[in-house]
Design an enzyme around this catalytic site. Sequence first.
Site, short mmCIF file in Angstrom:
data_model
loop_
_atom_site.label_atom_id
_atom_site.label_comp_id
_atom_site.label_asym_id
_atom_site.label_seq_id
_atom_site.Cartn_x
_atom_site.Cartn_y
_atom_site.Cartn_z
N ASP A 99 0.85 -1.20 0.00
CA ASP A 99 0.00 0.00 0.00
C ASP A 99 0.89 1.24 0.00
OD1 ASP A 99 -3.23 0.49 1.07
OD2 ASP A 99 -1.85 2.19 1.00
N ILE A 100 0.53 2.21 -0.84
CA ILE A 100 1.33 3.43 -0.99
C ILE A 100 1.25 4.30 0.27
CG2 ILE A 100 -0.43 4.97 -1.99
CD1 ILE A 100 1.66 5.62 -4.19
N GLY A 151 -15.85 2.66 3.93
CA GLY A 151 -14.59 3.40 3.75
C GLY A 151 -13.82 2.99 2.52
N GLN A 152 -14.49 2.37 1.55
CA GLN A 152 -13.79 1.96 0.32
C GLN A 152 -13.50 3.18 -0.54
OE1 GLN A 152 -15.91 -0.96 -2.02
NE2 GLN A 152 -14.17 -1.30 -3.39
N HIS A 171 -6.92 -6.00 2.28
CA HIS A 171 -5.80 -5.43 3.01
C HIS A 171 -5.25 -6.48 3.99
CE1 HIS A 171 -6.75 -1.00 2.33
NE2 HIS A 171 -7.94 -1.52 2.08
N ASN A 206 -12.67 -3.23 2.94
CA ASN A 206 -13.59 -2.09 3.01
C ASN A 206 -14.56 -2.21 1.84
OD1 ASN A 206 -12.25 -0.97 5.25
ND2 ASN A 206 -10.72 -0.05 3.91
N HIS A 265 -10.27 -5.52 -3.20
CA HIS A 265 -8.92 -5.79 -2.70
C HIS A 265 -8.99 -6.17 -1.23
CE1 HIS A 265 -9.83 -1.51 -2.29
NE2 HIS A 265 -9.07 -1.50 -1.20
P1 AMP Z 1 -9.71 1.21 0.32
O1 AMP Z 1 -9.86 2.49 1.06
O2 AMP Z 1 -10.09 -0.01 1.15
O3 AMP Z 1 -10.45 1.24 -0.99
O4 AMP Z 1 -8.18 1.02 0.06
C1 AMP Z 1 -7.52 1.56 -1.03
C2 AMP Z 1 -6.06 1.53 -0.67
O5 AMP Z 1 -5.31 1.67 -1.85
C3 AMP Z 1 -5.64 2.64 0.28
O6 AMP Z 1 -5.09 2.06 1.46
C4 AMP Z 1 -4.60 3.42 -0.53
O7 AMP Z 1 -3.53 3.88 0.26
C5 AMP Z 1 -4.16 2.38 -1.54
N1 AMP Z 1 -3.64 2.92 -2.79
C6 AMP Z 1 -4.19 3.89 -3.55
N2 AMP Z 1 -3.44 4.12 -4.64
C7 AMP Z 1 -2.39 3.27 -4.57
C8 AMP Z 1 -1.25 3.03 -5.39
N3 AMP Z 1 -1.03 3.71 -6.54
N4 AMP Z 1 -0.36 2.08 -4.99
C9 AMP Z 1 -0.55 1.41 -3.85
N5 AMP Z 1 -1.62 1.57 -3.04
C10 AMP Z 1 -2.51 2.50 -3.38
#
Ligand code: AMP
Length: 118
Positions: free
Chosen positions: A37-38, A97-98, A106, A91, A104
């Site tokens: 995760d970024i 909170g998605q 986590h 999420n 995906h």
């Molecule tokens: P969610 O809020 O459950 O939809 O999670 C989306 C996740 O994707 C968040 O934790 C973000 O930090 C992560 N995310 C968004 N863009 C990227 C990216 N380019 N590379 C890696 N993780 C990302």
Amino acid sequence: MSPRGTSDSSCIFCKIIKREIPASIIEETPEMIAIRDINAQAPTHALIIPKDHIASIAEADDALELGKLFQKACDIARQERLVDGYRIVINTGDDGGQTVHHLHIHVLGGRRLHWPPG
Ligand code: AMP
Ligand code: ZN
């Protein structure tokens, strides 16, 4: 979630899968990609992403493939040596909170996580 080839050109995870934007890739199979995760919320914060663009777990209909994704999440936790435990989170939707509307999982670990998550 068997590779059906569904993709959304505006989706950030589809772009990562197609290598249109970079990511820190942990593992890739024909069905899924696992990345870091970024915006990590724990020392290990991995995302297990099916290659097919499915908006959320509420739209998923293949129990076997969902099970494989969960298994992969646990495999990655083992590889990351999260021996004291970890948390798996999906999420779902706005109240969940998605923020990225591509299913995906986590995997968070490496520190003591609080409950309830808020
Ligand atoms: P969610 O809020 O459950 O939809 O999670 C989306 C996740 O994707 C968040 O934790 C973000 O930090 C992560 N995310 C968004 N863009 C990227 C990216 N380019 N590379 C890696 N993780 C990302
Ligand atoms: Zn997508």
